[in-house]
Design a protein around this motif. Structure first.
Motif: not given
Length: 108
Positions: A62-68, A87-89
């Motif tokens: 489930f994506l939040i803010n496109e990269d979390e 997060d994205s990392t």
């Protein structure tokens, strides 16, 4: 909602059924009250591994803010709802919201 480091949080070891339903209700509203329901877009399971939480089922993304990516939601000893997000990392971040804010509807 604010982001905090995990060492500042005291997570509950067990969540009552009311607390579990409160978390699910909060998440249902947080994701925009989807007509298909929360279980179809963000299936959760209750776990007590390390601390009690409502965790995204394995294989759920489930994506939040496109990269979390949403990982779990729980409640602290101070009655704050905490959302664990990768997060994205791939670093785990925690976002915190007081239960009083949730019950008053101030988070929406």
């Amino acid at each position: 909602m604010k982001t905090v480091s995990v060492h500042k949080l005291a997570f509950k070891k067990h969540l009552s059924m009311i607390e579990q339903f409160s978390i699910k209700d909060f998440l249902f509203k947080w994701v925009g009250r989807p007509p298909e329901g929360l279980d179809d877009i963000l299936p959760l399971e209750y776990t007590e591994s390390v601390f009690a939480k409502m965790e995204a089922k394995q294989g759920t993304s489930f994506l939040i803010n496109e990269d979390e990516h949403f990982r779990y939601a729980t409640i602290t000893e101070d009655n704050q709802i905490v959302i664990g997000i990768l997060d994205s990392t791939e670093e785990l971040q925690h976002r915190i919201l007081s239960l009083d804010e949730v019950l008053a509807g101030k988070h929406l």
